[in-house]
Write an enzyme that holds these catalytic residues in place. Structure first.
Site, PDB file in Angstrom:
ATOM      1  N   ARG A 102      60.124 -48.555 122.889  1.00 24.73           N
ATOM      2  CA  ARG A 102      60.746 -47.123 122.704  1.00 24.73           C
ATOM      3  C   ARG A 102      62.295 -47.057 123.498  1.00 24.73           C
ATOM      4  O   ARG A 102      62.084 -47.371 124.857  1.00 24.73           O
ATOM      5  CB  ARG A 102      59.744 -46.188 123.470  1.00 24.73           C
ATOM      6  CG  ARG A 102      60.435 -44.628 123.697  1.00 24.73           C
ATOM      7  CD  ARG A 102      59.230 -43.814 124.290  1.00 24.73           C
ATOM      8  NE  ARG A 102      58.549 -43.234 123.037  1.00 24.73           N
ATOM      9  CZ  ARG A 102      57.723 -42.100 122.918  1.00 24.73           C
ATOM     10  NH1 ARG A 102      57.803 -41.376 124.140  1.00 24.73           N
ATOM     11  NH2 ARG A 102      56.880 -42.030 121.935  1.00 24.73           N
ATOM     12  N   HIS A 129      60.627 -42.499 114.340  1.00 16.07           N
ATOM     13  CA  HIS A 129      59.271 -42.659 114.944  1.00 16.07           C
ATOM     14  C   HIS A 129      57.990 -42.911 113.903  1.00 16.07           C
ATOM     15  O   HIS A 129      57.238 -42.098 113.660  1.00 16.07           O
ATOM     16  CB  HIS A 129      58.911 -41.352 115.761  1.00 16.07           C
ATOM     17  CG  HIS A 129      57.880 -41.297 116.696  1.00 16.07           C
ATOM     18  ND1 HIS A 129      57.284 -42.360 117.148  1.00 16.07           N
ATOM     19  CD2 HIS A 129      57.466 -40.171 117.499  1.00 16.07           C
ATOM     20  CE1 HIS A 129      56.319 -41.994 118.307  1.00 16.07           C
ATOM     21  NE2 HIS A 129      56.629 -40.959 118.476  1.00 16.07           N
ATOM     22  N   GLN A 132      54.192 -42.443 114.694  1.00 15.57           N
ATOM     23  CA  GLN A 132      53.903 -41.119 114.542  1.00 15.57           C
ATOM     24  C   GLN A 132      53.523 -40.662 113.262  1.00 15.57           C
ATOM     25  O   GLN A 132      52.611 -39.831 112.936  1.00 15.57           O
ATOM     26  CB  GLN A 132      55.090 -39.943 115.159  1.00 15.57           C
ATOM     27  CG  GLN A 132      54.582 -38.645 114.959  1.00 15.57           C
ATOM     28  CD  GLN A 132      53.613 -38.290 116.115  1.00 15.57           C
ATOM     29  OE1 GLN A 132      53.810 -38.851 117.388  1.00 15.57           O
ATOM     30  NE2 GLN A 132      52.691 -37.693 115.692  1.00 15.57           N
ATOM     31  N   ASP A 217      59.080 -30.093 115.555  1.00 18.65           N
ATOM     32  CA  ASP A 217      59.137 -30.771 116.874  1.00 18.65           C
ATOM     33  C   ASP A 217      60.229 -30.224 117.964  1.00 18.65           C
ATOM     34  O   ASP A 217      60.845 -29.236 117.398  1.00 18.65           O
ATOM     35  CB  ASP A 217      59.756 -32.267 116.600  1.00 18.65           C
ATOM     36  CG  ASP A 217      59.727 -33.239 117.469  1.00 18.65           C
ATOM     37  OD1 ASP A 217      59.017 -32.955 118.555  1.00 18.65           O
ATOM     38  OD2 ASP A 217      60.426 -34.285 117.606  1.00 18.65           O
ATOM     39  N   CYS A 257      54.201 -33.364 116.847  1.00 19.48           N
ATOM     40  CA  CYS A 257      54.053 -34.868 117.358  1.00 19.48           C
ATOM     41  C   CYS A 257      53.504 -34.653 118.939  1.00 19.48           C
ATOM     42  O   CYS A 257      52.981 -35.557 119.258  1.00 19.48           O
ATOM     43  CB  CYS A 257      55.121 -35.495 116.925  1.00 19.48           C
ATOM     44  SG  CYS A 257      56.696 -35.058 117.798  1.00 19.48           S
TER      45      CYS A 257
END
Ligand code: CP
Ligand code: NVA
Length: 298
Positions: A102, A129, A132, A217, A257
């Site tokens: 990450r 991502h 996710q 998000d 998320c």
């Protein structure tokens, strides 16, 4: 043989992505302590940014599959003292069986993968991502069946998670209507990949009209903190609230998320309300990544 990596969702073929999501649901209902296909295997996890879900789900997932995960906060490794990522990749891939990273650079993740003998998994970059989205699509399947032919609405910042939603739409055969301010459109490369599965719109109401799923998000992703005040102002018309949700289909589910900011991108009434599936979505990070680890390693 070169290792398979997951640096973005579109690194998977559509049938592979479907197989992983299906396997995730199967693991969720049937995984027991005797299923240990990764016995003795180690996942190195390089974190240059904060995490709750990604760290815990990979660590618990490796343990459930019989393996082990190693938390490496990059600032506490020699990366924090300027050892090149390529050298780190060479070393880690001689001791570990997979690497999760990450950070804020998709380009650096690609370099890491080039130098690695073992699979590299993107646990979030500034552009993607993918893990996710495996969990999100799994969650959609579990609540409403096959998303193929359905419509999802992305509302807010055209960020890393949005880019992965765009790739998911093409892979799983649904339409994504993305409403973002023009300043915060998704990545141009991802837009090229999307083709007809994506509609970019200016108006959140147009995006959610009759939609089967609504997703948003944070307005301020990690690394963008200096822009927070400006972002709150520009993104204010893109809040997912009860009035906006009422324009979606009657059976629409809400996803996020996490971490969420109640009163900014979503109201408490929506995220804590009856259409929200965010806790299942968070739990599914575990099962989806276990299925991914099996796919890449077992
Ligand atoms: N959704 C997600 O990736 O959460 P974390 O930042 O807590 O890992
Ligand atoms: N877009 C958010 C996702 C956090 C999981 C970020 O990059 O911070």
């Amino acid at each position: 043989m070169t290792a398979r990596h997951l640096l973005k969702l579109s690194d998977l073929h559509a049938d592979e992505a479907r197989r992983i999501v299906g396997r995730a649901t199967e693991l969720k209902s049937s995984h027991g302590p005797d299923h240990r296909p990764l016995l003795g295997r180690t996942l190195a996890m390089l974190f240059a940014k904060s995490s709750t879900r990604t760290r815990v789900s990979f660590e618990v997932g490796m343990a459930k599959l019989g393996g082990h995960a190693l938390m490496l906060a990059t600032a506490q490794t020699q990366l924090g003292r300027e050892e090149p990522l390529a050298d780190t990749a060479r070393v880690l891939s001689r001791m570990c069986d997979a690497i999760m990273i990450r950070n804020d650079s998709q380009a650096d993740q690609e370099e890491l993968a080039q130098q690695s003998r073992v699979p590299v998994i993107n646990g979030l970059s500034e552009l993607h991502h993918p893990c996710q989205l495996l969990a999100d699509v799994q969650t959609w399947f579990e609540h409403r069946g096959d998303p193929s032919g359905k419509v999802a609405a992305w509302i807010g910042d055209g960020n890393n998670v949005c880019n992965s939603w765009i790739e998911a739409a093409r892979l799983f055969g649904f339409t994504l209507r993305a409403a973002t301010p023009h300043q915060y459109r998704p990545d141009p490369q991802v837009l090229k990949f999307a083709g007809k599965s994506l509609a970019l719109v200016d108006d959140p109401a147009a995006a959610v009209a009759g939609a089967d799923l609504v997703v948003t998000d944070t307005w301020t992703s990690m690394g963008r903190e200096a822009e927070r005040a400006e972002r709150i102002q520009i993104l204010a018309p893109f809040q997912v609230n009860e009035a906006l949700m009422a324009k979606a289909g009657p059976d629409a589910v809400f996803m996020h998320c996490l971490p969420a900011h109640r009163g900014e991108e979503v109201t408490a009434g929506v995220i804590d309300g009856p259409q929200s599936v965010v806790w299942d979505e968070a739990e599914n990070r575990l099962w989806a990544q276990m299925a991914l680890l099996e796919f890449l390693l077992a």
